[in-house]
Design an enzyme around this catalytic site. Structure first.
Site, PDB file in Angstrom:
ATOM      1  CE  LYS A  12      -2.692  -8.964  -2.499  1.00 43.30           C
ATOM      2  NZ  LYS A  12      -3.816  -9.399  -2.131  1.00 43.30           N
ATOM      3  NE  ARG A  63     -10.449   7.637  16.351  1.00 39.72           N
ATOM      4  CZ  ARG A  63     -10.114   8.275  17.255  1.00 39.72           C
ATOM      5  NH1 ARG A  63      -9.613   8.414  18.519  1.00 39.72           N
ATOM      6  NH2 ARG A  63     -11.598   8.751  17.481  1.00 39.72           N
ATOM      7  CG  ASP A  80     -12.303  -7.431  -3.229  1.00 39.43           C
ATOM      8  OD1 ASP A  80     -11.108  -6.696  -4.371  1.00 39.43           O
ATOM      9  OD2 ASP A  80     -11.249  -8.067  -2.495  1.00 39.43           O
TER      10      ASP A  80
HETATM   11  C1  LIG Z   1      -4.564  -9.757  -1.066  1.00 40.66           C
HETATM   12  C2  LIG Z   1      -6.158  -9.691  -1.110  1.00 40.66           C
HETATM   13  C3  LIG Z   1      -6.881  -9.112  -0.510  1.00 40.66           C
HETATM   14  C4  LIG Z   1      -6.018  -8.809   1.631  1.00 40.66           C
HETATM   15  O1  LIG Z   1      -5.624  -7.753   1.396  1.00 40.66           O
HETATM   16  P1  LIG Z   1      -4.532  -7.747   2.068  1.00 40.66           P
HETATM   17  O2  LIG Z   1      -4.370  -5.383   2.631  1.00 40.66           O
HETATM   18  O3  LIG Z   1      -3.547  -8.869   2.585  1.00 40.66           O
HETATM   19  O4  LIG Z   1      -5.462  -8.023   3.875  1.00 40.66           O
HETATM   20  C5  LIG Z   1      -8.461  -8.454  -0.439  1.00 40.66           C
HETATM   21  N1  LIG Z   1      -8.894  -8.899  -1.518  1.00 40.66           N
HETATM   22  C6  LIG Z   1      -8.113  -9.505  -2.460  1.00 40.66           C
HETATM   23  C7  LIG Z   1      -8.435  -9.751  -4.006  1.00 40.66           C
HETATM   24  C8  LIG Z   1      -6.943  -9.806  -2.337  1.00 40.66           C
HETATM   25  O5  LIG Z   1      -5.968 -10.514  -3.387  1.00 40.66           O
END
Ligand SMILES: *Cc1c(COP(=O)(O)O)cnc(C)c1O
Length: 387
Positions: A201, A51, A176
């Site tokens: 992504k 973990r 982010d």
């Molecule tokens: C998709 C996304 C997330 C979240 O990611 P997941 O893996 O789908 O939970 C966070 N920030 C941005 C800008 C995103 O496009």
């Protein structure tokens, strides 16, 4: 080392794995210690219980730490979990947090429900606020959360100005960086303390996994690792392996996503149906100068706005008939996606008004001329369905 070299080599140690180029998938829970002395030393060992990390997990954490220029990383089962735990690790009851109004909307839901429920004051700010952030800071503001460009709408934030103001007020900055990936922007070098990614992504890049990443600077890495560890956050070895596999080819994919996206966004600007193209790389985009200063390029995700309101059936005729662009959430995979959106209800500090429907495109690796032809045929269906 340049990033394109680093992305190939960072986090790999073939000699430790019988010469294999890729770090193998360690399916493990228990790690065995051969002697009492080794067991006594376990608390100081990097690998002691799965973990807390395996060679597969550390390969990805190390590679992303190197690419973002951070002091350490943590992995999560999704990007949303990375965002949530980044916030939780810096906030406690009685604190105040400022989030950009253009934040990914599930992060907004997390803040409104979970953080508010914990007695944390949640407030949204205009993504274009820059140094004007000063007037929103309170004595108990502990986090300023940024996302640049903004989800769906692509506002570029003045991260250095926001970070300087936040730090002067004693707040940490979370950014982010999913849109840019570590190749096109380095938020830690612009003043952020924690960078998060939905590796789901571009980094994964093949629409076949969910994974979140957090990379932190020296000042915050201990507390975010501690919080992630206390909540038992980790990710499965197969998803981590696939993320590593995607990471190695990210530079080549992103170059192609980027050049094709610029072709498509330039073409959209010439179309009578389109009122505005929301792509920071376009010289007439409001945040273009900041983008040029802080980013090394633009990825393949952008939006455009139709010039008038179309009946829903006309929009359906356009979207249902697309041959290459498919509808679906998420983005950053090899395939092109198209998504109509209305984010008016996800804005509270700013207003979102458009003359017609807004549409987001994730430009994939297909031939860009064929993508343009698909969109042109879509516009023809739109206008003929409405006439
Ligand atoms: C998709 C996304 C997330 C979240 O990611 P997941 O893996 O789908 O939970 C966070 N920030 C941005 C800008 C995103 O496009």
């Amino acid at each position: 080392m340049k990033d394109e070299t680093k992305i190939v080599h960072a986090g790999r140690d073939s000699a430790a794995h019988s010469g294999a180029v890729n770090t193998p998938v360690y399916h493990a829970s228990t790690i065995l210690f051969p002697t009492l002395a080794a067991l006594d030393a376990a608390p100081r060992a990097r690998i002691r219980y799965a973990r807390r990390g395996t060679p597969t997990l550390f390969a990805l954490e190390d590679a992303l730490t190197a690419l973002e220029g951070g002091a350490g990383a943590a992995l999560f089962p999704s990007g949303l979990a990375a965002a949530g735990f980044a916030l939780l690790s810096c906030l406690k009851t009685g604190d105040h947090v400022l989030l950009t109004d253009s934040v990914y909307d599930p992060v907004r839901a997390f803040a409104d429900r979970v953080l508010t429920g914990l007695g944390i004051a949640v407030e949204y700010y205009d993504p274009l606020i820059g140094g004007g952030m000063t007037r929103l800071l309170r004595s108990n503001t502990r986090v300023v959360y940024c996302e640049s460009p903004g989800s769906h709408t692509f506002e570029i934030q003045d991260l250095p100005a926001i970070a300087a103001t936040a730090h002067a007020g004693g707040a940490s900055v979370i950014a982010d960086n999913t849109w840019a990936t570590p190749l096109l922007c380095k938020p830690l070098s612009l003043g952020a303390d924690i960078v998060i990614h939905a590796a789901t992504k571009y980094i994964g890049g093949h629409s076949d996994l969910m994974l979140g990443v957090l990379v932190a600077n020296e000042a915050t890495v201990r507390k975010v690792k501690l919080t992630a560890g206390l909540f038992g956050q980790t990710s499965g070895p197969d998803d981590i392996f696939m993320t590593l596999r995607g990471l190695r080819s990210l530079k080549a994919r992103l170059d192609r996503h980027s050049s094709s996206a610029r072709r498509v966004s330039g073409w959209l600007q010439t179309r009578a149906e389109v009122a505005r193209v929301l792509d920071p790389s376009l010289p007439d985009f409001p945040g273009h100068a900041l983008w040029k200063r802080d980013f090394a390029g633009a990825s393949g995700l952008f939006s455009f706005i139709l010039g008038r309101d179309w009946p829903r059936p006309a929009l359906a005729a356009m979207l249902d008939g697309m041959q290459l662009f498919k509808m679906g959430y998420s983005w950053g995979g090899f395939e092109s996606l198209i998504l109509p959106f209305d984010i008016a209800k996800y804005r509270s500090a700013t207003r979102w008004e458009t003359p017609g429907p807004a549409i987001r495109l994730s430009i994939g690796l297909e031939d860009p001329d064929e993508l343009i032809a698909d969109l042109a045929a879509g516009f023809a269906r739109l206008t003929s369905a409405a006439s």
